[in-house]
Structure formats: structure tokens, C-alpha cells
Design a protein around this motif. Structure first.
Motif, mmCIF file in Angstrom:
data_model
loop_
_atom_site.group_PDB
_atom_site.id
_atom_site.type_symbol
_atom_site.label_atom_id
_atom_site.label_comp_id
_atom_site.label_asym_id
_atom_site.label_seq_id
_atom_site.Cartn_x
_atom_site.Cartn_y
_atom_site.Cartn_z
ATOM 1 N N ASN A 273 -39.427 26.979 -12.768
ATOM 2 C CA ASN A 273 -40.480 27.873 -12.276
ATOM 3 C C ASN A 273 -41.668 27.098 -11.726
ATOM 4 O OD1 ASN A 273 -39.012 30.185 -12.879
ATOM 5 N ND2 ASN A 273 -39.856 30.355 -14.954
ATOM 6 N N ARG B 147 -36.201 28.375 -4.965
ATOM 7 C CA ARG B 147 -35.636 28.720 -6.262
ATOM 8 C C ARG B 147 -34.461 27.796 -6.592
ATOM 9 N NH1 ARG B 147 -38.934 31.755 -9.465
ATOM 10 N NH2 ARG B 147 -39.858 33.461 -8.255
ATOM 11 N N ILE C 299 -33.883 43.696 -7.477
ATOM 12 C CA ILE C 299 -33.813 42.237 -7.348
ATOM 13 C C ILE C 299 -32.504 41.783 -7.969
ATOM 14 C CG2 ILE C 299 -34.915 40.032 -7.889
ATOM 15 C CD1 ILE C 299 -36.908 43.213 -8.286
ATOM 16 N N TYR D 179 -40.617 25.797 -8.338
ATOM 17 C CA TYR D 179 -40.675 26.874 -7.339
ATOM 18 C C TYR D 179 -42.107 27.079 -6.847
ATOM 19 C CZ TYR D 179 -40.852 31.444 -5.217
ATOM 20 O OH TYR D 179 -41.090 32.477 -4.342
ATOM 21 N N GLU E 76 -42.664 38.189 -9.554
ATOM 22 C CA GLU E 76 -43.151 37.977 -8.189
ATOM 23 C C GLU E 76 -42.908 39.210 -7.334
ATOM 24 O OE1 GLU E 76 -43.044 34.270 -5.162
ATOM 25 O OE2 GLU E 76 -41.076 35.131 -5.614
ATOM 26 N N SER F 205 -36.070 32.186 -15.491
ATOM 27 C CA SER F 205 -36.245 32.025 -14.046
ATOM 28 C C SER F 205 -36.158 33.373 -13.344
ATOM 29 C CB SER F 205 -35.177 31.071 -13.494
ATOM 30 O OG SER F 205 -35.339 29.779 -14.019
ATOM 31 N N PHE F 206 -35.202 34.197 -13.775
ATOM 32 C CA PHE F 206 -35.053 35.509 -13.147
ATOM 33 C C PHE F 206 -36.262 36.397 -13.430
ATOM 34 C CE2 PHE F 206 -33.477 39.954 -13.214
ATOM 35 C CZ PHE F 206 -33.201 40.064 -11.853
ATOM 36 N N ARG G 242 -31.290 27.848 -8.720
ATOM 37 C CA ARG G 242 -30.469 28.796 -9.459
ATOM 38 C C ARG G 242 -29.214 28.166 -10.044
ATOM 39 N NH1 ARG G 242 -32.108 32.133 -4.986
ATOM 40 N NH2 ARG G 242 -33.630 33.701 -5.666
ATOM 41 N N GLU H 66 -38.763 35.743 -10.968
ATOM 42 C CA GLU H 66 -38.433 36.387 -9.698
ATOM 43 C C GLU H 66 -38.868 37.854 -9.710
ATOM 44 O OE1 GLU H 66 -34.801 35.613 -7.542
ATOM 45 O OE2 GLU H 66 -34.084 34.360 -9.194
ATOM 46 N N SER I 25 -29.901 38.272 -8.584
ATOM 47 C CA SER I 25 -29.735 36.816 -8.482
ATOM 48 C C SER I 25 -28.591 36.365 -9.381
ATOM 49 C CB SER I 25 -31.008 36.078 -8.898
ATOM 50 O OG SER I 25 -32.024 36.232 -7.933
#
Length: 714
Positions: free
Chosen positions: A689, A698, A329, A692, A517, A510-511, A700, A514, A331
Motif C-alpha cells: 500500500n 498496485r 470493485i 502504491y 480509494e 491491499s484490497f 497484486r 482499493e 481484484s
């Protein structure tokens, strides 16, 4: 016109002695193990005893303490005396606080910044109060000819239950001043606290509400001049020439002087000098590349890809982990420059004399102000006095001394006392900003959804190290690489409330959502699993307290009823900064097709809460500050000049945009840790979050309001 009272240590001692003597305790702020010493009133008046700070109990029962740390709204002038009064068993209504001026011989860490004042002084203050109480009890026992163990204290009095006798502290102060302070004293158990943990009004509330002259902008002295400074209107320019003929001819103008890269208009009123500044004809020449926001985006992209980074932390075999990963992942997150925007713009008074310098004004770093003034005036630092006023906000801006040095330069040039005042436009265009930063995150997952690799690169504009390499999730990932690249920009930057972590926490949290998820896991459970791994099998050194972090996570989950509310989209975030731990849950609902942020639940571990009221306001203020700037704050530049000059262009959060903020404190009995900053960093992540969850988009980049995927919050 009213003037600020100049309350120096010597003035305080003379006033206290003149009040009729009593018990004066000199206690050491620089050494938590040092014990207070009893001082005769005459000695204090004569100034013959060199102490670091003083607690006094007058015969009128008034208890006074000098508070050395600058007050910028964090409540230190209330918290410090509360700690002393608790151990003293004082009557809070009779406690007074005096702002101490700069005295580096008496005080250590006379600074407001880093949320460190209370942690630094906690033990010192408690011992001062406890020893004073011990002496008063002994004085009463001697007078009644009873064992001291039979005496108790409460609300500013000593009691002997068996005989029914009692005496006020004021009645015992003279006798107590003749006794010898003990080398050891027992401090209260937390369960016996009567004042600490309660809600207490700020000691300056009444004076603020009634307009008393407490702040730097209030300071006035007969005969002083006023000055405004014209600085280059863009970063990267230097002064070439000045035509001040028209300005000097205007009413009330005393002089126009130049120094370094600035022009100062000096006169008899703020209105006159501001109008005269508009008449200046100034030429500048370029001395550095002029940067625009478009340049920053290009620089970020280039350095993110090819910049030579400084490795901040590396664990394991990162390349192999990513090469063998079942899923990767990636970002990027970016934040802009931000102005500090304190309610009170920069200002300072300076009087450069032949034998020294007098400074008066709002500074978070009075010792830095003194040092810089001494260099400019060419005098030893001990010849510079600094009187600290209350400050209308700082947020890190007043850690700098540029506004102080301006006043010193001008006073030296015009040979008169001068007060320099910045307008809001000066503050926003010529200030020191939060650095703009971009982060790139990468995570490697194995087939079971375990995070086996983690990479973070931070690229900042004059940010120095834009990472906090030892914060979570470091210590919980077998293969980890964190590095940073710094671009030297002509745009001035400096600490902004919760430096670096104010944005880094949002990006990291936030990451991690991600990654959770992608791993098919609940965000909170994902973090708890990582923390359990760090506890059982740490990777490298773990520099955060795992149990404290777990505790705030579980408290936030419990208080928010995590995952069990129908129609409510919840976002989670947790962060460690300034020795404290804060977990937050943002709650969003959809109304008429738009996401509406309804609530933020905060779980806070800052150790023992001293003033419940002040602590609640610090947390709520930090949440609102973090949310407001994440959603709306933005400073952009064109050829080195800020596009935003005042609040009509620099967007702040509005009253109707503030959600409910529900605060819960962890009660673990440990000594207090930081609180002025730790509530801000996790807020952006909790809000992003939650949004989202509601929109599946998202966020960012900050500010959120400019993101294409952002639909707005009602």
C-alpha cells in the motif's frame, strides 16, 4: 567430539536430589487450576511421585525448571522461567532451564506451533512460582517465629524488616519442602512485576555463540551411521528400480536400502554417503500428472471461474447488494509456493531396537514423531523415547514428521543407530511448501461510499480452507459471501509461518485500500468506520476483539504521524491472527525516481510482554520475514520438479534491503497472547500500500519483484 546431554525427567530428578536435597515442586502443566505439590528430595530421587513437571530450589540457591516446549528460536526457554522467577521473586542470575523431553503423561500441548505455548502455560507457571514463594516465606516465618505477613521477598531472599534478618531461598529450601502447599495463592499485580517486561538475554545465547552442541545437527553418538536419502526428483513420480552396485563399492558405505518411495545411502560419514548417492542409478515412473507453474495458472483461472466452492460464511442478500450497487470493485491476488528454508536443514537420529525406539532431534511435534515411529517399528508408543534438541528454525516445516520417519525406516532396515541428514538441496526440492493461492475479491459500494457487499473466493493448491472467513471485515458488512476451492496437487504442502494468513492478510488489506480509494476515504478511517459498525450493529458473529483492533490501529496512526509527513508515502495494514493484533504503517520515499522503503512502524497487542528483548526480535523478525518473502520469495515448477534448488535461485531478503522497524506494544494488562507469527501477516499489505501511494501501481501478485509495475527498491 562433544555430544548433546540427555536430560530426561528422571535424570533431572536424580541430579537434583544428588545435589543435596532442597525444595522440589511438582506442578501440573495440563491444568491451570492445579496447584504445585511439595515433594521430598528422596521421593524425587526415587521417582515415586508422578508429577507433570518440576521446579527445584537447591541448597546452592540454584532454581531449575524443565521447559517442555521445543525451542526453535521463539524464546520459550527464556520466557517460561522468567514467569516462574517473577512470581518467585528469584535472583535471575541463579535461574537455570532444562529442555524437557517428550512426556505426554506429564505435559499437555508439548508442541511449538500456532504461537500458543505462552498463552497455554501462563497461569500454570505463575502459580508454580507463587506457591514456591509462599512456602519459602512460611519456612522463614517459622524459623524466626514471626508472622508470615511481616516477611517480604526479593532477589532470592526472604526478609524480616523489623529484625533486620534475611535468609536465602537455598537456606530455606529444606524447611520449605516439609510444609503443605496452599490450595489458593495470590498472584502478583502487573504493576509489581520486576522481571516480566524487561529485556533479558536468551538463556542459550552463550552456548550458541561459543558453539556448544545444542542443535540436532550437533548430535553425535559413537557408533552411529549417517544416511542421506534420494527422493523422487519431481512430484508425481514413484520409484521403479535402483542399481546401487557402484555406490555400495565406495569407501565408508555400509548399505543402500529402499523404503516406500525413497533410497537411502548409509555409511560412516556425511561426505561419503553424499558422494555415494551421486553414483546411484535410479529409474522412476510417473504415477500422477506432472504440474508446472503454467498449469497452476490455468488451474487457478478455471477454478476461480467455474470451481464448486465450499461456502465458509454467508450473511445477508449478496446478489441484491451487488445488483443494486453504485460501484463494484473487483481484484485478484496471487501468491506462489514457498520453501520454509530454516537455517538448519532437516535431520534426525533414530535407533530402532528390539524393545523400542530412541529418537533424538529437532521437531516441533515430538508426539507426532513418536506416533509415526511406533507404527513403523511395530511397538507401542510408550516404547518410543523422544529427546528434543534446540532447532535452527522451523517456520512450520518441523511440524511434519517425514524426516523422522525416514530415520526410523533406515535404522530398522540396517539394524543400527542412524542419523539422517538433508542437504540444502534436499530441503528445498523435497520439502513441504507453503500452498500457492489465488484470491478474488469483490466489493459493492452504495452512493455514499458505504461498503454494502463483500465477496471473497480463495483457490488453493492443497491449502484446504484458504480463507479465514470470520476475520475482519466479516461482521461489519451486511451482505457477505466467502467460499474456497481446493485443488489436490501432487506437490506437498504444509503450514508455513502464520498459515494462510501470511498471504491472505496482504491480499485483504491491499484490497481494502482499493475499496477505500474508490469510496474516496482515508484507508485508516475506512477501516475504523467498518469496525464501529461491527461494534454497534454486528452482522452475524464477530469472532475478533473489535476494541483491541481499534487500539492497535490508533496506536500505529499516532506513532507514524499518519498522513502528516511531507514527502513520505504511507501504507497501512492491520490484522488479527493467533489471538493477537498487529497494525503496521510502511513508509516509502522517492529517491532518484525509485521508491525506497525507509521504515515500518508496528503497533502490537499481544497482551503482557514477558521478555521485551525477545518480543522485539519476534516482531522485527516477523516483519522482515513477511516483507522479504512478499518481495522476493518464489518457488516455480516444471513437470513436477522445483526450479529452485538452493539460495542461488531462491531469493531471500538481504541485509541492506531491511528498513528500520519501529515497534510499539499496547499495554492493556491482559494475559499474553501469540507473538511468534502475528507480526508477519500485515507486513505485505503495509509495504504494498505504501508502494502504491508512491508509484500509483498496485502490486497484486507476489513476489513483488516480478511484477511488471514494480520498479525496484533501492
Amino acid at each position: 567430539m562433544q555430544t548433546l546431554e540427555n536430560t530426561s525427567r528422571r535424570s533431572f530428578m536424580k541430579l537434583a536430589a544428588a545435589a543435596g536435597g532442597g525444595l522440589f515442586l511438582g506442578f501440573n502443566w495440563t491444568n491451570s487450576s492445579a496447584l504445585p505439590v511439595v515433594v521430598e528430595a528422596g521421593q524425587v530421587a526415587a521417582g515415586s511421585v508422578n508429577f507433570n513437571s518440576y521446579l527445584s530450589i537447591g541448597i546452592d540457591n540454584i532454581i531449575t525448571i524443565i521447559s517442555p516446549n521445543p525451542e526453535i528460536g521463539q524464546g520459550i526457554k527464556t520466557a517460561f522461567p522468567m514467569v516462574v522467577a517473577e512470581e518467585l521473586d528469584a535472583d535471575w542470575k541463579l535461574v537455570k532451564t532444562v529442555q524437557g523431553n517428550l512426556d505426554s503423561g506429564a505435559f499437555e500441548r508439548q508442541v511449538t506451533g500456532g504461537s500458543g505455548a505462552v498463552p497455554h502455560s501462563w497461569e500454570r507457571l505463575r502459580k508454580a512460582g507463587a506457591i514456591a514463594r509462599h512456602l519459602l516465606v512460611e519456612a522463614a516465618a517459622n524459623r524466626w517465629k514471626v508472622p508470615a505477613l511481616e516477611c517480604t521477598t526479593d532477589n532470592g531472599k526472604v526478609f524480616h524488616k523489623a529484625s533486620g534478618k534475611s535468609l536465602t531461598y537455598g537456606e530455606l529450601a529444606e524447611d520449605a519442602s516439609k510444609l503443605t502447599a496452599p490450595k489458593e495463592v495470590k498472584l502478583k499485580d502487573e504493576k509489581d512485576f520486576k522481571l516480566i517486561g524487561k529485556s533479558v538475554r536468551n538463556v542459550d545465547n552463550h552456548n550458541i555463540a561459543t558453539g556448544k552442541p545444542l542443535f540436532g545437527l550437533d548430535f553425535y553418538r559413537e557408533g552411529m551411521l549417517f544416511a542421506v536419502i534420494q527422493r523422487p526428483k519431481a512430484f508425481g513420480f514413484k520409484l521403479k528400480s535402483v542399481d546401487s552396485k557402484a555406490a555400495k563399492a565406495m569407501p565408508g558405505i555400509v548399505d543402500v536400502v529402499t523404503f516406500e518411495n525413497s533410497v537411502a545411502v548409509v555409511g560412516k560419514s556425511t561426505w561419503q554417503v553424499q558422494k555415494a548417492r551421486e553414483a546411484l542409478k535410479i529409474e522412476y515412473e510417473k504415477q500422477a500428472d506432472l504440474e508446472s507453474s503454467e498449469d497452476h495458472n490455468r488451474i487457478f483461472a478455471q477454478l476461480m471461474q467455474n470451481g464448486e466452492g465450499t461456502v465458509r460464511r454467508k450473511n445477508g442478500d449478496v446478489e441484491s447488494a451487488f445488483k443494486n450497487a453504485a460501484k463494484v470493485i473487483t481484484s485478484e491476488y496471487q501468491c506462489p509456493f514457498l520453501a520454509h528454508s530454516p537455517l538448519e536443514p532437516m535431520n534426525f537420529f533414530a535407533h530402532v531396537k528390539e524393545d523400542g525406539v530412541e529418537l533424538v532431534g529437532p521437531t516441533q511435534t515430538p508426539d507426532r514423531a513418536r506416533a509415526e515411529a511406533a507404527k513403523i517399528a511395530g511397538v507401542p508408543p510408550e516404547k518410543v523415547s523422544v529427546e528434543i534438541t534446540r532447532q535452527g528454525g522451523g517456520f512450520g516445516r518441523r511440524l511434519s514428521a517425514d524426516f523422522v520417519t525416514e530415520a526410523v525406516h533406515v535404522s530398522k532396515l540396517v539394524k543400527a543407530p542412524v542419523k539422517v541428514i538433508w542437504t540444502r538441496e534436499d530441503d528445498m526440492t523435497g520439502g513441504t511448501y507453503r500452498p500457492a493461492v489465488r484470491y478474488k475479491f469483490e466489493a459493492a459500494l452504495d452512493k455514499t461510499g458505504q461498503m454494502i457487499g463483500y465477496k471473497l473466493r480463495g483457490v488453493g493448491m492443497n491449502a484446504g480452507n484458504s480463507t479465514r472467513e470470520d476475520n475482519f471485515p466479516s461482521g461489519s458488512v451486511d451482505n457477505l459471501l466467502i467460499d474456497s476451492v481446493d485443488h489436490k496437487s501432487p506437490i506437498t504442502t504444509g503450514p508455513w509461518r502464520a498459515p494462510i494468513t501470511n498471504f491472505l492478510a496482504y491480499a485483504e488489506q491491499s484490497f481494502l485500500d482499493e475499496v477505500a480509494e474508490a469510496a474516496g476515504k482515508d484507508p485508516i478511517q475506512f477501516r475504523l468506520e467498518l469496525l464501529e459498525k461491527a461494534k454497534k450493529k454486528p452482522v452475524g458473529e464477530v469472532k475478533y476483539d473489535i476494541e483491541r483492533m481499534i487500539a492497535v490501529i490508533k496506536l500505529a496512526a499516532e506513532k507514524s504521524n499518519w498522513g502528516k509527513k511531507k514527502g513520505v508515502h504511507q501504507g497501512f495494514s492491520v490484522y488479527f491472527s493467533h489471538r493477537s493484533y498487529v497494525a503496521q504503517v510502511g513508509e516509502v520515499v522517492m529517491e532518484k525516481g525509485k521508491p525506497v522503503l525507509k521504515n515500518i512502524i508496528a503497533a502490537v497487542d499481544c497482551g503482557i510482554v514477558i521478555n521485551k528483548s525477545g518480543s522485539l526480535q519476534q516482531v522485527r523478525g516477523g516483519v522482515v520475514d513477511g516483507m522479504g518473502h512478499a518481495m522476493y520469495g518464489n518457488m516455480t515448477f516444471k513437470e513436477g520438479a522445483p526450479d529452485q534448488r538452493n539460495f542461488d535461485g531462491f531469493r531471500l531478503i538481504r541485509m541492506n534491503e531491511i528498513p528500520e522497524v519501529d515497534v510499539h506494544f499496547v499495554e492493556n494488562g491482559i494475559s499474553p497472547t501469540g507473538l511468534g507469527e502475528p507480526a508477519l501477516p500485515p507486513t505485505g499489505g503495509a509495504v504494498a500500500n505504501a508502494l502504491y501511494k508512491a508509484t500509483k501501481q498496485r502490486l497484486r501478485n507476489q513476489p513483488f519483484i516480478q511484477e511488471p509495475s514494480f520498479k525496484g527498491i533501492s
